[in-house]
Design a protein around this motif. Structure first.
Motif, PDB file in Angstrom:
ATOM      1  N   ALA A 192       1.041  -1.826  -6.823  1.00  0.00           N
ATOM      2  CA  ALA A 192       0.812  -1.283  -5.604  1.00  0.00           C
ATOM      3  C   ALA A 192      -0.778  -0.457  -5.384  1.00  0.00           C
ATOM      4  O   ALA A 192      -0.969  -0.223  -6.441  1.00  0.00           O
ATOM      5  CB  ALA A 192       1.707  -0.097  -5.216  1.00  0.00           C
ATOM      6  N   ASP A 193      -1.216  -0.852  -4.300  1.00  0.00           N
ATOM      7  CA  ASP A 193      -2.637  -0.205  -3.865  1.00  0.00           C
ATOM      8  C   ASP A 193      -2.214   1.200  -3.569  1.00  0.00           C
ATOM      9  O   ASP A 193      -1.208   1.449  -2.829  1.00  0.00           O
ATOM     10  CB  ASP A 193      -3.598  -1.003  -3.083  1.00  0.00           C
ATOM     11  CG  ASP A 193      -4.030  -2.408  -3.411  1.00  0.00           C
ATOM     12  OD1 ASP A 193      -4.384  -2.299  -4.544  1.00  0.00           O
ATOM     13  OD2 ASP A 193      -3.946  -3.202  -2.665  1.00  0.00           O
ATOM     14  N   ILE A 194      -3.048   2.173  -3.973  1.00  0.00           N
ATOM     15  CA  ILE A 194      -2.719   3.508  -3.867  1.00  0.00           C
ATOM     16  C   ILE A 194      -3.725   4.440  -3.187  1.00  0.00           C
ATOM     17  O   ILE A 194      -5.084   4.294  -3.328  1.00  0.00           O
ATOM     18  CB  ILE A 194      -2.607   4.290  -5.345  1.00  0.00           C
ATOM     19  CG1 ILE A 194      -1.807   3.284  -6.374  1.00  0.00           C
ATOM     20  CG2 ILE A 194      -2.405   5.595  -5.131  1.00  0.00           C
ATOM     21  CD1 ILE A 194      -0.328   3.349  -5.805  1.00  0.00           C
ATOM     22  N   LYS A 248      -6.173  -1.202  -5.916  1.00  0.00           N
ATOM     23  CA  LYS A 248      -7.428  -0.322  -5.434  1.00  0.00           C
ATOM     24  C   LYS A 248      -6.677   0.904  -5.115  1.00  0.00           C
ATOM     25  O   LYS A 248      -5.674   1.113  -5.039  1.00  0.00           O
ATOM     26  CB  LYS A 248      -7.528  -1.002  -3.884  1.00  0.00           C
ATOM     27  CG  LYS A 248      -7.879  -2.386  -3.913  1.00  0.00           C
ATOM     28  CD  LYS A 248      -7.992  -3.214  -2.566  1.00  0.00           C
ATOM     29  CE  LYS A 248      -8.698  -4.576  -2.598  1.00  0.00           C
ATOM     30  NZ  LYS A 248      -8.370  -5.063  -1.115  1.00  0.00           N
ATOM     31  N   VAL A 249      -7.730   1.769  -5.135  1.00  0.00           N
ATOM     32  CA  VAL A 249      -7.314   3.177  -5.003  1.00  0.00           C
ATOM     33  C   VAL A 249      -8.217   4.330  -4.359  1.00  0.00           C
ATOM     34  O   VAL A 249      -9.599   4.070  -4.456  1.00  0.00           O
ATOM     35  CB  VAL A 249      -7.398   3.939  -6.579  1.00  0.00           C
ATOM     36  CG1 VAL A 249      -6.785   5.492  -6.492  1.00  0.00           C
ATOM     37  CG2 VAL A 249      -6.513   3.268  -7.392  1.00  0.00           C
ATOM     38  N   VAL A 285       0.844  -1.117  -0.117  1.00  0.00           N
ATOM     39  CA  VAL A 285       0.074  -0.023   0.010  1.00  0.00           C
ATOM     40  C   VAL A 285       0.969   1.287  -0.139  1.00  0.00           C
ATOM     41  O   VAL A 285       1.745   1.294   0.994  1.00  0.00           O
ATOM     42  CB  VAL A 285      -1.050  -0.150   1.173  1.00  0.00           C
ATOM     43  CG1 VAL A 285      -1.884   1.341   1.339  1.00  0.00           C
ATOM     44  CG2 VAL A 285      -1.780  -1.022   1.314  1.00  0.00           C
ATOM     45  N   ALA A 286       0.522   2.148  -0.850  1.00  0.00           N
ATOM     46  CA  ALA A 286       1.533   3.277  -1.229  1.00  0.00           C
ATOM     47  C   ALA A 286       0.665   4.751  -0.852  1.00  0.00           C
ATOM     48  O   ALA A 286      -0.382   4.656  -1.311  1.00  0.00           O
ATOM     49  CB  ALA A 286       2.078   3.355  -2.472  1.00  0.00           C
ATOM     50  N   VAL A 287       1.205   5.293  -0.186  1.00  0.00           N
ATOM     51  CA  VAL A 287       0.452   6.890   0.184  1.00  0.00           C
ATOM     52  C   VAL A 287       1.211   8.031  -0.684  1.00  0.00           C
ATOM     53  O   VAL A 287       2.496   7.901  -0.437  1.00  0.00           O
ATOM     54  CB  VAL A 287       0.252   7.348   1.538  1.00  0.00           C
ATOM     55  CG1 VAL A 287      -0.179   8.504   1.926  1.00  0.00           C
ATOM     56  CG2 VAL A 287      -0.536   6.081   2.164  1.00  0.00           C
ATOM     57  N   THR A 297      -6.095  10.994 -11.845  1.00  0.00           N
ATOM     58  CA  THR A 297      -4.968  10.322 -11.175  1.00  0.00           C
ATOM     59  C   THR A 297      -5.747   8.953 -10.801  1.00  0.00           C
ATOM     60  O   THR A 297      -5.013   7.879 -11.132  1.00  0.00           O
ATOM     61  CB  THR A 297      -4.319  10.782 -10.204  1.00  0.00           C
ATOM     62  OG1 THR A 297      -3.846  12.221 -10.400  1.00  0.00           O
ATOM     63  CG2 THR A 297      -3.332  10.078  -9.658  1.00  0.00           C
ATOM     64  N   LYS A 298      -6.785   8.873 -10.222  1.00  0.00           N
ATOM     65  CA  LYS A 298      -7.420   7.824  -9.747  1.00  0.00           C
ATOM     66  C   LYS A 298      -7.918   7.021 -11.068  1.00  0.00           C
ATOM     67  O   LYS A 298      -7.764   5.847 -10.918  1.00  0.00           O
ATOM     68  CB  LYS A 298      -8.547   8.075  -9.015  1.00  0.00           C
ATOM     69  CG  LYS A 298      -9.419   6.901  -8.550  1.00  0.00           C
ATOM     70  CD  LYS A 298     -10.545   7.473  -7.581  1.00  0.00           C
ATOM     71  CE  LYS A 298     -11.581   6.045  -7.179  1.00  0.00           C
ATOM     72  NZ  LYS A 298     -12.718   6.487  -6.246  1.00  0.00           N
TER      73      LYS A 298
END
Length: 312
Positions: A57-59, A82-83, A34-36, A72-73
């Motif tokens: 990665a899920d975002i 997943k976003v 998971v990335a922020v 972006t989404k």
């Protein structure tokens, strides 16, 4: 300001994704993570989010205005991840805590943090309001450190994680009329160096790895706007960022793919360093961590005249 005074590279620089950081080489390498990403509404931030999504990665993407995150989404969702989107002023600590809690609940443990949000007010300090100057310190330095302060305990409990602070070559040189920007970016670079050493003291190195990353010369709305008219009236035909637009030749994807590469852990030997994403990471890795450290490469330092040293 003459760019040549800071030196010109004799090695070829990269201006777009290449070899080890290409989409093909990184496909699926960050799957399950998971990335922020902050400031992900456009430009470099949007490219970072897209690259991390392409690598699996899920975002979780943050911006001051949630409407800015729509494109972006949409792009990230095309990569079957997943976003989640969040409206967030990164200087608001209470809101940051809310966002992090939601990310952990909706997506899972945060393993990648990219501090990208930033602001630039290009004008002399004496012609700035102090609040405008300090806002740059708050957004460019205080905010990233608050995000790190929130995510680091979670990473420490798991023993792994990646933090990328988007810095700037401006943090390594003196650029008039950008005092708030260069000061905040220099502080962010120094903080990255120091925090990695603290991680090492706790025995969590290299499981937790941090980087200060110059995104290259990307012509963005922030960097390409030039000086205000009142500044030009006072100082004449100043050579500001607008004057150097021809040097802004790098694609946002170069930074995006570099972030995806670093997030995989393949560049862990460069942890704690300041990295220019135009410089081939494989060349830096060939030099080796021990040599880079011994010679004070890729770190902020002061060079004294011969015979003097920076003694304790």
């Amino acid at each position: 300001m003459d760019p040549a005074q800071f030196g010109l590279s004799t090695r070829p620089l990269q201006h777009a994704p290449y070899g080890p950081i290409s989409i093909e080489m990184l496909q699926g390498t960050n799957a399950g993570k998971v990335a922020v990403i902050t400031g992900a509404g456009r430009g470099i931030g949007a490219a970072i989010a897209a690259s991390l999504a392409k690598s699996g990665a899920d975002i979780a993407i943050l911006d001051l205005n949630i409407a800015n995150l729509a494109d972006t989404k949409k792009e990230c969702l095309t990569h079957n991840v997943k976003v989640e989107t969040f409206e967030c002023d990164v200087t608001d600590e209470a809101r940051l805590k809310e966002v992090f809690d939601k990310v952990e609940k909706q997506l899972g443990p945060i393993e990648i943090l990219v501090n990208n949000a930033g602001v630039l007010d290009q004008r002399p300090f004496i012609m700035s309001t102090f609040s405008s100057f300090w806002r740059q310190i708050e957004v460019n330095f205080k905010a990233p450190l608050m995000l790190v302060h929130n995510v680091l305990p979670l990473m420490r409990s798991r023993g792994h994680g990646c933090i990328i602070n988007i810095a700037s070559r401006s943090g390594t040189v003196d650029v008039p009329m950008t005092l708030g920007y260069v000061t905040s970016k220099a502080a962010l670079i120094r903080a990255t160096h120091t925090l990695q050493k603290e991680i090492e003291l706790d025995g969590l190195d290299p499981g937790i790895h941090m980087y200060a990353l110059h995104p290259g010369g990307v012509l963005s709305a922030m960097g390409g706007s030039g000086a205000a008219e009142d500044v030009k009236e006072k100082y004449g035909d100043i050579t500001d960022e607008e004057f150097y637009k021809d040097l802004f030749k790098d694609t946002p994807a170069l930074c995006g793919q570099t972030c995806a590469y670093l997030a995989t852990g393949r560049g862990k030997e460069l942890r704690g360093f300041y990295i220019d994403c135009r410089q081939d990471v494989s060349k830096l890795l060939e030099i080796g961590r021990e040599t880079l450290q011994k010679e004070n490469r890729n770190t902020l330092t002061v060079n004294f005249i011969d015979g003097y040293a920076n003694e304790p």
